[in-house]
Write an enzyme that holds these catalytic residues in place. Structure first.
Site, PDB file in Angstrom:
ATOM      1  N   LYS A  70       0.831  -1.215   0.000  1.00  0.00           N
ATOM      2  CA  LYS A  70       0.000   0.000   0.000  1.00  0.00           C
ATOM      3  C   LYS A  70       0.860   1.257   0.000  1.00  0.00           C
ATOM      4  O   LYS A  70       0.623   2.189  -0.769  1.00  0.00           O
ATOM      5  CB  LYS A  70      -0.920   0.030   1.230  1.00  0.00           C
ATOM      6  CG  LYS A  70      -1.945  -1.060   1.295  1.00  0.00           C
ATOM      7  CD  LYS A  70      -2.912  -0.848   2.441  1.00  0.00           C
ATOM      8  CE  LYS A  70      -2.251  -0.843   3.789  1.00  0.00           C
ATOM      9  NZ  LYS A  70      -1.662  -2.144   4.158  1.00  0.00           N
ATOM     10  N   ARG A 147      -9.686   1.239   8.999  1.00  0.00           N
ATOM     11  CA  ARG A 147      -9.535  -0.213   9.136  1.00  0.00           C
ATOM     12  C   ARG A 147     -10.768  -0.856   9.765  1.00  0.00           C
ATOM     13  O   ARG A 147     -10.853  -2.075   9.821  1.00  0.00           O
ATOM     14  CB  ARG A 147      -8.311  -0.539   9.992  1.00  0.00           C
ATOM     15  CG  ARG A 147      -6.999  -0.354   9.231  1.00  0.00           C
ATOM     16  CD  ARG A 147      -5.830  -0.835  10.055  1.00  0.00           C
ATOM     17  NE  ARG A 147      -4.585  -0.784   9.291  1.00  0.00           N
ATOM     18  CZ  ARG A 147      -3.411  -1.115   9.787  1.00  0.00           C
ATOM     19  NH1 ARG A 147      -3.313  -1.526  11.037  1.00  0.00           N
ATOM     20  NH2 ARG A 147      -2.319  -1.048   9.047  1.00  0.00           N
ATOM     21  N   ARG A 181      11.269  -7.851   4.614  1.00  0.00           N
ATOM     22  CA  ARG A 181      11.375  -6.403   4.771  1.00  0.00           C
ATOM     23  C   ARG A 181      12.555  -6.021   5.666  1.00  0.00           C
ATOM     24  O   ARG A 181      12.812  -6.650   6.690  1.00  0.00           O
ATOM     25  CB  ARG A 181      10.076  -5.831   5.357  1.00  0.00           C
ATOM     26  CG  ARG A 181       8.928  -5.905   4.394  1.00  0.00           C
ATOM     27  CD  ARG A 181       7.746  -5.073   4.827  1.00  0.00           C
ATOM     28  NE  ARG A 181       7.129  -5.526   6.057  1.00  0.00           N
ATOM     29  CZ  ARG A 181       5.920  -5.157   6.460  1.00  0.00           C
ATOM     30  NH1 ARG A 181       5.210  -4.313   5.720  1.00  0.00           N
ATOM     31  NH2 ARG A 181       5.415  -5.611   7.582  1.00  0.00           N
ATOM     32  N   ARG A 225      12.216  -5.128  11.260  1.00  0.00           N
ATOM     33  CA  ARG A 225      11.220  -4.611  12.182  1.00  0.00           C
ATOM     34  C   ARG A 225      10.876  -5.667  13.216  1.00  0.00           C
ATOM     35  O   ARG A 225      10.805  -6.861  12.917  1.00  0.00           O
ATOM     36  CB  ARG A 225       9.946  -4.203  11.427  1.00  0.00           C
ATOM     37  CG  ARG A 225      10.064  -2.854  10.758  1.00  0.00           C
ATOM     38  CD  ARG A 225       8.929  -2.539   9.827  1.00  0.00           C
ATOM     39  NE  ARG A 225       7.616  -3.015  10.271  1.00  0.00           N
ATOM     40  CZ  ARG A 225       6.480  -2.750   9.627  1.00  0.00           C
ATOM     41  NH1 ARG A 225       6.522  -2.031   8.513  1.00  0.00           N
ATOM     42  NH2 ARG A 225       5.334  -3.200  10.062  1.00  0.00           N
ATOM     43  N   ARG A 236      -1.159 -10.923  12.275  1.00  0.00           N
ATOM     44  CA  ARG A 236      -1.607  -9.660  11.677  1.00  0.00           C
ATOM     45  C   ARG A 236      -2.486  -9.913  10.461  1.00  0.00           C
ATOM     46  O   ARG A 236      -3.501  -9.257  10.260  1.00  0.00           O
ATOM     47  CB  ARG A 236      -0.396  -8.804  11.269  1.00  0.00           C
ATOM     48  CG  ARG A 236       0.377  -8.243  12.443  1.00  0.00           C
ATOM     49  CD  ARG A 236       1.659  -7.593  11.979  1.00  0.00           C
ATOM     50  NE  ARG A 236       1.406  -6.396  11.205  1.00  0.00           N
ATOM     51  CZ  ARG A 236       2.277  -5.859  10.351  1.00  0.00           C
ATOM     52  NH1 ARG A 236       3.433  -6.453  10.137  1.00  0.00           N
ATOM     53  NH2 ARG A 236       1.983  -4.768   9.700  1.00  0.00           N
TER      54      ARG A 236
END
Length: 290
Positions: A70, A147, A181, A225, A236
């Site tokens: 996104k 959300r 990531r 992260r 998640r």
């Protein structure tokens, strides 16, 4: 569609709805949901004046699972259109990195893979919109908000969203992307070391995604992260899928939802996204004028 016909307008119109959004969001967190004075937050600003769509820049929302991209696609579109990219995920990470009052509370939530509450997201977004208003920002792409149905109702109560783009990607590829990531601890740049090459099977198409590697001076400074672990990412994704369907249905019923299945990485997906948004010729015009 109507939202796309305004793209030739310069991004210099006053962002008059920001103040209304800010007041409504601030009011929403000031009321206790079960208190005697509680009023549904989306009703608080029903009489606020709205900017005529033809006199303002686009106001879009990007939906999609964590890791779908996104932020990448929203920021590219914002650069193309000259509008701010407001990512609630970035707002959360900025608060986490600060010594603010919400930092410790957010750290516990994020590290468990849980969704940040409406109250906290609304507070952070209100702060960001106020800062943007002071700088004279025009239009926006919201990334990561709304959300929940409650958040969507708050937003609908104070401004008109033109288009909601729902980015979609297979869950096994999403997991691989999230685990790949990396962030540069020095410059803050976002990269991805995953090299994805999935063969098509059982009716599912194959897909390839090249890694997004950092420049040499960032390579030794990459960090992962804290929430990018397999257990947390799967949690998640589970929570997102559970919560996202009502929001998708909310915008689908209003004729504003655009479903976009990513066909691959950025080289394959970006031109096709521009095409479905009727922006392919717009990019060419911008490049020619540069």
């Amino acid at each position: 569609m109507a939202a796309l016909t305004r793209l030739s307008k310069p991004a210099c119109s006053a962002f008059s709805s920001i103040n209304g959004i800010r007041r409504c969001l601030a009011s929403a967190i000031a009321l206790e949901p079960n208190g005697p004075s509680y009023v549904p937050p989306f009703a608080l600003s029903s009489n606020l004046p709205r900017k005529d769509p033809k006199d303002r820049n686009v106001q879009w929302v990007f939906l999609g699972c964590p890791g779908v991209g996104k932020g990448t696609y929203a920021s590219r579109l914002c650069n193309l259109l000259g509008i701010p990219h407001i990512a609630t995920g970035d707002l959360v990470r900025e608060e986490l990195a600060s010594s603010g009052p919400l930092s410790q509370q957010l750290s516990e939530i994020v590290n468990k893979g849980k969704l940040v509450s409406d109250e906290i997201i609304i507070r952070l977004l209100s702060k960001r919109l106020e800062a943007g208003e002071a700088k004279g920002e025009s239009g926006f792409i919201l990334d990561g908000f709304p959300r929940t149905i409650k958040q969507a109702e708050i937003l609908e109560g104070v401004t008109d969203i033109d288009l909601v783009v729902n980015l979609k990607l297979r869950e096994d590829i999403l997991l691989e992307k999230c685990l790949g990531r990396r962030i540069c601890s020095q410059c803050g740049g976002n990269f991805n070391v995953a090299s994805i090459n999935v063969k098509g099977e059982n009716g599912k198409p194959g897909m390839s995604m090249a890694p997004l590697l950092p420049p040499p001076h960032c390579m030794s400074k990459l960090i992962t992260r804290s929430d990018d672990t397999e257990v947390v990412v799967k949690e998640r994704l589970r929570i997102y899928n559970e919560k996202s369907q009502p929001v998708e249905d909310f915008y689908r019923s209003r004729g504003k939802l655009l479903e976009f299945d990513l066909p691959g990485g950025i080289p394959e997906s970006w031109p096709k996204l521009l095409q479905v948004l009727s922006l392919d010729d717009y990019e060419e015009k911008q490049s020619a004028a540069a």
